[in-house]
Design a protein around this motif. Sequence first.
Motif, PDB file in Angstrom:
ATOM      1  N   ILE A 135      23.436 -64.519 -66.755  1.00 18.73           N
ATOM      2  CA  ILE A 135      24.322 -63.360 -66.570  1.00 18.73           C
ATOM      3  C   ILE A 135      24.056 -62.714 -65.211  1.00 18.73           C
ATOM      4  N   GLN A 136      22.775 -62.500 -64.916  1.00 18.91           N
ATOM      5  CA  GLN A 136      22.457 -61.798 -63.665  1.00 18.91           C
ATOM      6  C   GLN A 136      22.755 -62.673 -62.447  1.00 18.91           C
ATOM      7  N   ASP A 137      22.481 -63.967 -62.553  1.00 13.22           N
ATOM      8  CA  ASP A 137      22.771 -64.854 -61.423  1.00 13.22           C
ATOM      9  C   ASP A 137      24.273 -64.877 -61.130  1.00 13.22           C
ATOM     10  N   ALA A 138      25.088 -64.888 -62.179  1.00 13.36           N
ATOM     11  CA  ALA A 138      26.531 -64.951 -61.965  1.00 13.36           C
ATOM     12  C   ALA A 138      27.066 -63.625 -61.430  1.00 13.36           C
ATOM     13  N   LEU A 139      26.632 -62.514 -62.027  1.00 11.55           N
ATOM     14  CA  LEU A 139      27.181 -61.223 -61.597  1.00 11.55           C
ATOM     15  C   LEU A 139      26.781 -60.889 -60.168  1.00 11.55           C
ATOM     16  N   THR A 140      25.624 -61.397 -59.705  1.00 13.40           N
ATOM     17  CA  THR A 140      25.216 -61.139 -58.322  1.00 13.40           C
ATOM     18  C   THR A 140      25.705 -62.259 -57.396  1.00 13.40           C
ATOM     19  N   HIS A 141      26.460 -63.217 -57.944  1.00  8.67           N
ATOM     20  CA  HIS A 141      26.978 -64.356 -57.177  1.00  8.67           C
ATOM     21  C   HIS A 141      25.886 -65.195 -56.537  1.00  8.67           C
ATOM     22  N   LYS A 142      24.729 -65.203 -57.166  1.00  4.85           N
ATOM     23  CA  LYS A 142      23.690 -66.117 -56.707  1.00  4.85           C
ATOM     24  C   LYS A 142      24.176 -67.548 -56.950  1.00  4.85           C
ATOM     25  N   THR A 143      24.835 -67.740 -58.109  1.00  3.23           N
ATOM     26  CA  THR A 143      25.511 -69.007 -58.389  1.00  3.23           C
ATOM     27  C   THR A 143      26.813 -68.660 -59.091  1.00  3.23           C
ATOM     28  N   ASP A 144      27.702 -69.641 -59.262  1.00  2.00           N
ATOM     29  CA  ASP A 144      28.920 -69.314 -60.006  1.00  2.00           C
ATOM     30  C   ASP A 144      28.623 -69.391 -61.505  1.00  2.00           C
ATOM     31  N   ALA A 145      29.569 -68.865 -62.277  1.00  2.78           N
ATOM     32  CA  ALA A 145      29.337 -68.709 -63.715  1.00  2.78           C
ATOM     33  C   ALA A 145      29.047 -70.045 -64.389  1.00  2.78           C
ATOM     34  N   LYS A 146      29.792 -71.060 -63.999  1.00  7.09           N
ATOM     35  CA  LYS A 146      29.627 -72.363 -64.641  1.00  7.09           C
ATOM     36  C   LYS A 146      28.225 -72.923 -64.374  1.00  7.09           C
ATOM     37  N   ALA A 147      27.817 -72.886 -63.110  1.00  4.01           N
ATOM     38  CA  ALA A 147      26.492 -73.419 -62.762  1.00  4.01           C
ATOM     39  C   ALA A 147      25.389 -72.620 -63.447  1.00  4.01           C
ATOM     40  N   ALA A 148      25.559 -71.296 -63.491  1.00  2.00           N
ATOM     41  CA  ALA A 148      24.538 -70.443 -64.111  1.00  2.00           C
ATOM     42  C   ALA A 148      24.390 -70.802 -65.590  1.00  2.00           C
ATOM     43  N   LEU A 149      25.533 -70.989 -66.257  1.00  2.00           N
ATOM     44  CA  LEU A 149      25.477 -71.285 -67.687  1.00  2.00           C
ATOM     45  C   LEU A 149      25.025 -72.718 -67.950  1.00  2.00           C
TER      46      LEU A 149
ATOM     47  N   ARG B 228      34.343 -68.774 -69.398  1.00  2.00           N
ATOM     48  CA  ARG B 228      35.426 -67.793 -69.200  1.00  2.00           C
ATOM     49  C   ARG B 228      34.929 -66.379 -69.491  1.00  2.00           C
ATOM     50  N   ALA B 229      34.081 -66.243 -70.514  1.00  2.00           N
ATOM     51  CA  ALA B 229      33.563 -64.920 -70.856  1.00  2.00           C
ATOM     52  C   ALA B 229      32.731 -64.356 -69.703  1.00  2.00           C
ATOM     53  N   LEU B 230      31.880 -65.198 -69.121  1.00  2.00           N
ATOM     54  CA  LEU B 230      31.033 -64.712 -68.028  1.00  2.00           C
ATOM     55  C   LEU B 230      31.881 -64.435 -66.786  1.00  2.00           C
ATOM     56  N   GLN B 231      32.890 -65.292 -66.553  1.00  2.00           N
ATOM     57  CA  GLN B 231      33.781 -65.043 -65.413  1.00  2.00           C
ATOM     58  C   GLN B 231      34.551 -63.733 -65.599  1.00  2.00           C
ATOM     59  N   PHE B 232      34.865 -63.432 -66.863  1.00  2.00           N
ATOM     60  CA  PHE B 232      35.567 -62.183 -67.140  1.00  2.00           C
ATOM     61  C   PHE B 232      34.690 -60.989 -66.752  1.00  2.00           C
ATOM     62  N   TRP B 233      33.434 -61.020 -67.161  1.00  2.00           N
ATOM     63  CA  TRP B 233      32.490 -59.951 -66.783  1.00  2.00           C
ATOM     64  C   TRP B 233      32.375 -59.855 -65.257  1.00  2.00           C
ATOM     65  N   GLN B 234      32.246 -61.063 -64.651  1.00  2.00           N
ATOM     66  CA  GLN B 234      32.063 -61.120 -63.204  1.00  2.00           C
ATOM     67  C   GLN B 234      33.247 -60.460 -62.484  1.00  2.00           C
TER      68      GLN B 234
ATOM     69  N   PHE C 162      35.675 -49.574 -67.133  1.00  2.00           N
ATOM     70  CA  PHE C 162      35.030 -50.275 -68.232  1.00  2.00           C
ATOM     71  C   PHE C 162      33.535 -50.392 -67.965  1.00  2.00           C
ATOM     72  N   GLY C 163      32.751 -50.412 -69.031  1.00  8.79           N
ATOM     73  CA  GLY C 163      31.309 -50.530 -68.854  1.00  8.79           C
ATOM     74  C   GLY C 163      30.670 -51.352 -69.953  1.00  8.79           C
ATOM     75  N   PHE C 164      29.680 -52.114 -69.566  1.00 11.25           N
ATOM     76  CA  PHE C 164      28.882 -52.898 -70.517  1.00 11.25           C
ATOM     77  C   PHE C 164      27.481 -52.942 -69.933  1.00 11.25           C
ATOM     78  N   SER C 165      26.541 -53.514 -70.668  1.00 13.77           N
ATOM     79  CA  SER C 165      25.183 -53.573 -70.144  1.00 13.77           C
ATOM     80  C   SER C 165      24.813 -55.018 -69.842  1.00 13.77           C
ATOM     81  N   ALA C 166      24.489 -55.278 -68.551  1.00 14.61           N
ATOM     82  CA  ALA C 166      24.054 -56.616 -68.147  1.00 14.61           C
ATOM     83  C   ALA C 166      22.620 -56.542 -67.625  1.00 14.61           C
TER      84      ALA C 166
END
Lengths: 302, 402
Positions: free
Chosen positions: B376-390, B217-223, B182-186
């Motif tokens: 999006i970028q902070d969560a996907l790189t695990h700089k922070t978790d999705a909830k904190a990033a959002l 949940r959407a960001l966690q799904f991408w992650q 699967f592919g998307f653009s982040a």
Amino acid sequence: MLQSGFARYLRDGKGFEGTLIVAAVLYLLVFAAFPLLYTVLMSFQEVDMFTLGTLVRPFAGLKNYTDLFQRPEFAPIVWNTVIFVTLSIVFQLAIGFALALFFLQDFPGSTYVRGLFLAGWILPALVVGAVWRWIFAGDFGVLNYALQSLGLIDGQIYWLSDPAYALYSVIIANIWLGIPFNMILLSVGLAGIPGDVYEAAEMDGANVFQRFLTITLPMMGPTLGAVVALGVIFTLQQFDLVAALTQGGPANSSNVAQYWSWQMSFQTYEISGGATVATMMIALVIVVAVIYVRSVQREQSF
Amino acid sequence: MMRKLLLGLVFSTAATSAVIAAPVTLQVWALDEPVHFTENMAKEFEAKNPDIKLDIKLVNFANILNDTIRAVSTNTAPDLLMLDNPDVASVASHDVLLDLSDRIAASKVVDAKNFYPGPINQSTWKGKIYGFPRGGNTLGLYYNADLFKAAGLDPTKPPQTWDEISAAAAKLTDAKKRQYGFGFSAVATEESTFQFLPWAQSAGGDFNAINTDGSVRALQFWQKLVDDKVATPEVLVLNQPDLGSQFVAGNIGMIVTGCWELPRFANEVKFDWRVALMPVEKAGAPRASALGELAYAVPKTSAHPDEAFKFLEYIYSQSSRDWNEYGWLPLDQTATPKDPKWPEAYAVFAEQMKYARGRGPSPVWPKVSKAIQVAIQDALTHKTDAKAALDTAQSTIDGLIK
């Protein structure tokens, strides 16, 4: 008569010199001083998308500066910029110097090959960025393929999308881009050292390293100073490579001050913020320029 | 008396004919694009309206907003310009664009009832219409049916929920071949906001509700897709055209991208490829998709707003040609193309367009979007978790749109 008298006044002597001075100063005022002061001014004002065209805008005092310092990305970006500038210059200088010494050996064709090195430097940074993007690509990049073929790595390294590597990837590309320029400037410096000094030292029994440390390095002082100062300025201007390779990402891991300034000014239209970063960079460059000028003066007074 | 009247008549007819005869030149800024839409429309319009000339200047997509800002600040704006649709509100909020509502209501050519809701909402600011969308584009799920068959998946039943996407992506992934499911653009630009919002919206979030459970949940799904390596970590630097190229090369089994890729894929793709609606979180969850495309706008300073609007009417009247000739859906939903090209894809995108939701509208959209990109970028790189990033993004956005 009056006209021809005036024309003669302009053509000869004081009038001619005066005209030259006025032209140069006017040029600097319009194309350098005005934009520079305009940027500094904007860093103390509230600038809105559509108030770019006027000079009179609400005064913001130091608010733009304090806002900037409080942003979570401020410290990481400053640190990235320090790493970017330091590593770029150290390696550009070291490799450039080594190449300049290498081509000084005067082997057949050395001048032509040295000229060819400039080919990389004259390429636009955006083109260089596009090429390095293919080299660094994680899944199908040339660099990963080469490293895997040599057995140096097992999996993929995501040079541009892994926050641990992104900044260093941009630095590697920037070092490559800056080497030829450093080499040429240093070659010119080396050519200026008279050959008989080396001959005399050789007769006195100085070996290669002693000659390098006691003759080459001291006599290259001013040139090295100039190259470092120019390097700081060029590296702080290096915008295109960042734009082409990572756009400061992922998650700001490869963001540097010059790119951040552009992002704020032209992506999110926080124009005062962008101007504030630019003003701080101008201050830094002025400090570098002063150190450089003073070091060169001291060099000459020996 | 009679003489006076006659004289007046003569004068007034002379005046009217003078108005008709004097050719008007419209300054138009058009997007520089391979399909040359505005230029073609201008040529046709000039042929039908010999008294109106269009002087077209082409502007690169990356510069349209910057050039507009510069021109408006220095009073050198043209009579007609183009804006990316999320930027219409930003510009309109500065009171520099002409309100087109009355002209649209009075027009004999344009029927506002037929507008797709997404594009026109995106061009509306505080109840007034400041942009004239030229059409709309939206996202869909493109998939490689050959890879589906090879992986034992049924190409006639494309995944339609997040779980199905994960399951299909896992089957389509082949680490040895560096083939991803699967592919998307982040990528850290507007493109990732554009791509992410439909996922958040399907789960009940939106740009101003970006830290709701659904958005998280959407960001966690991408992650998770990236963590499980069924999507390449390169999604952080791939823009949508790059993503399309990876799909064309057969490296990614399914991607989310816009209908603008159809002409390229039709030319370049060597395998059996198909399009499906954007997946939703669970069966029955609300459908959502992104809404792209540009809108025309008339700066307030224009001396010829009527002629500019007449040109817009002409563009509107040609809507039924948009899909086949230019690759986007018309502004007018009744303007269905004759024999649409890629009929299955047309059916999917025309349906998807009904769920296409805009970004904003917000006068500070670029900053709002930036906050989402950072999350999006902070969560996907695990700089922070999705909830904190959002949460961070939400507090930034709250500060912006208060």
